[in-house]
Design a protein around this motif. Structure first.
Motif, PDB file in Angstrom:
ATOM      1  N   LEU A 147     -11.436  14.949  10.274  1.00 50.21           N
ATOM      2  CA  LEU A 147     -10.629  13.760   9.991  1.00 50.21           C
ATOM      3  C   LEU A 147     -11.184  12.987   8.802  1.00 50.21           C
ATOM      4  N   GLY A 148     -12.508  12.935   8.676  1.00 58.58           N
ATOM      5  CA  GLY A 148     -13.114  12.270   7.521  1.00 58.58           C
ATOM      6  C   GLY A 148     -12.793  12.993   6.221  1.00 58.58           C
ATOM      7  N   ALA A 149     -12.865  14.318   6.256  1.00 55.79           N
ATOM      8  CA  ALA A 149     -12.527  15.100   5.069  1.00 55.79           C
ATOM      9  C   ALA A 149     -11.049  14.945   4.707  1.00 55.79           C
ATOM     10  N   LEU A 150     -10.204  14.920   5.704  1.00 51.52           N
ATOM     11  CA  LEU A 150      -8.774  14.746   5.463  1.00 51.52           C
ATOM     12  C   LEU A 150      -8.479  13.361   4.896  1.00 51.52           C
ATOM     13  N   GLY A 151      -9.160  12.351   5.413  1.00 49.47           N
ATOM     14  CA  GLY A 151      -8.988  11.001   4.879  1.00 49.47           C
ATOM     15  C   GLY A 151      -9.432  10.906   3.436  1.00 49.47           C
ATOM     16  N   ASN A 152     -10.551  11.545   3.103  1.00 52.25           N
ATOM     17  CA  ASN A 152     -11.015  11.541   1.715  1.00 52.25           C
ATOM     18  C   ASN A 152     -10.059  12.300   0.803  1.00 52.25           C
TER      19      ASN A 152
ATOM     20  N   PHE B  27      -6.812  12.647   1.196  1.00 53.99           N
ATOM     21  CA  PHE B  27      -5.635  11.801   0.989  1.00 53.99           C
ATOM     22  C   PHE B  27      -5.938  10.668   0.014  1.00 53.99           C
ATOM     23  N   HIS B  28      -7.151  10.136   0.086  1.00 59.95           N
ATOM     24  CA  HIS B  28      -7.529   9.064  -0.829  1.00 59.95           C
ATOM     25  C   HIS B  28      -7.575   9.568  -2.273  1.00 59.95           C
ATOM     26  N   ILE B  29      -8.121  10.748  -2.482  1.00 59.55           N
ATOM     27  CA  ILE B  29      -8.167  11.348  -3.822  1.00 59.55           C
ATOM     28  C   ILE B  29      -6.749  11.655  -4.316  1.00 59.55           C
ATOM     29  N   LEU B  30      -5.914  12.167  -3.419  1.00 62.73           N
ATOM     30  CA  LEU B  30      -4.531  12.451  -3.804  1.00 62.73           C
ATOM     31  C   LEU B  30      -3.783  11.183  -4.195  1.00 62.73           C
ATOM     32  N   SER B  31      -4.096  10.077  -3.543  1.00 63.09           N
ATOM     33  CA  SER B  31      -3.418   8.830  -3.902  1.00 63.09           C
ATOM     34  C   SER B  31      -3.804   8.385  -5.308  1.00 63.09           C
ATOM     35  N   PHE B  32      -5.083   8.584  -5.684  1.00 57.69           N
ATOM     36  CA  PHE B  32      -5.501   8.235  -7.045  1.00 57.69           C
ATOM     37  C   PHE B  32      -4.841   9.140  -8.075  1.00 57.69           C
ATOM     38  N   LYS B  33      -4.780  10.439  -7.789  1.00 60.86           N
ATOM     39  CA  LYS B  33      -4.148  11.358  -8.724  1.00 60.86           C
ATOM     40  C   LYS B  33      -2.667  11.041  -8.890  1.00 60.86           C
ATOM     41  N   ARG B  34      -2.022  10.725  -7.790  1.00 60.55           N
ATOM     42  CA  ARG B  34      -0.599  10.409  -7.849  1.00 60.55           C
ATOM     43  C   ARG B  34      -0.367   9.113  -8.625  1.00 60.55           C
ATOM     44  N   GLU B  35      -1.257   8.144  -8.438  1.00 57.43           N
ATOM     45  CA  GLU B  35      -1.146   6.874  -9.152  1.00 57.43           C
ATOM     46  C   GLU B  35      -1.323   7.075 -10.657  1.00 57.43           C
ATOM     47  N   LYS B  36      -2.255   7.951 -11.037  1.00 59.35           N
ATOM     48  CA  LYS B  36      -2.450   8.246 -12.458  1.00 59.35           C
ATOM     49  C   LYS B  36      -1.223   8.903 -13.056  1.00 59.35           C
ATOM     50  N   GLU B  37      -0.623   9.831 -12.308  1.00 59.84           N
ATOM     51  CA  GLU B  37       0.568  10.518 -12.814  1.00 59.84           C
ATOM     52  C   GLU B  37       1.737   9.555 -12.987  1.00 59.84           C
TER      53      GLU B  37
ATOM     54  N   MET C 129       0.836  -1.191   0.000  1.00 67.07           N
ATOM     55  CA  MET C 129       0.000   0.000   0.000  1.00 67.07           C
ATOM     56  C   MET C 129       0.877   1.249   0.000  1.00 67.07           C
ATOM     57  N   LYS C 130       0.408   2.218  -0.676  1.00 66.19           N
ATOM     58  CA  LYS C 130       1.129   3.482  -0.720  1.00 66.19           C
ATOM     59  C   LYS C 130       0.914   4.243   0.579  1.00 66.19           C
ATOM     60  N   ILE C 131       1.782   5.190   0.846  1.00 67.66           N
ATOM     61  CA  ILE C 131       1.730   5.948   2.087  1.00 67.66           C
ATOM     62  C   ILE C 131       0.461   6.792   2.169  1.00 67.66           C
ATOM     63  N   PHE C 132      -0.021   7.334   1.029  1.00 66.65           N
ATOM     64  CA  PHE C 132      -1.240   8.140   1.050  1.00 66.65           C
ATOM     65  C   PHE C 132      -2.457   7.279   1.380  1.00 66.65           C
ATOM     66  N   ARG C 133      -2.491   6.068   0.883  1.00 66.24           N
ATOM     67  CA  ARG C 133      -3.619   5.184   1.172  1.00 66.24           C
ATOM     68  C   ARG C 133      -3.611   4.745   2.630  1.00 66.24           C
ATOM     69  N   ILE C 134      -2.437   4.495   3.178  1.00 58.68           N
ATOM     70  CA  ILE C 134      -2.342   4.124   4.584  1.00 58.68           C
ATOM     71  C   ILE C 134      -2.774   5.293   5.463  1.00 58.68           C
ATOM     72  N   ALA C 135      -2.327   6.496   5.120  1.00 59.31           N
ATOM     73  CA  ALA C 135      -2.716   7.682   5.883  1.00 59.31           C
ATOM     74  C   ALA C 135      -4.225   7.923   5.779  1.00 59.31           C
TER      75      ALA C 135
END
Length: 62
Positions: free
Chosen positions: A39-44, A46-56, A1-7
């Motif tokens: 915390l829920g907004a921050l988790g979401n 980070f989850h969106i950022l992980s998808f964007k980073r994965e696409k890049e 798992m990536k660090i953003f997904r774990i966070a």
């Protein structure tokens, strides 16, 4: 798992814990409810950022 997904997972689980405390106890709801929402907004986020980073990394374009 990536660090953003774990966070993201950690933030969402801690949000769930704060909501549980807010619902099942009579402690200070004015603190725990906003904490859970943030915390829920921050988790979401980070989850969106992980998808964007994965696409890049894969080079996928829109």
């Amino acid at each position: 798992m990536k660090i953003f997904r774990i966070a993201a997972l950690i933030f969402c689980l801690s949000s769930l814990a704060a909501i549980t405390v807010c619902i099942f106890t009579d402690w200070n709801d004015g603190v725990y409810l906003p904490l859970a929402l943030c915390l829920g907004a921050l988790g979401n986020a980070f989850h969106i950022l992980s998808f964007k980073r994965e696409k890049e990394e894969k080079g996928i374009k829109k």
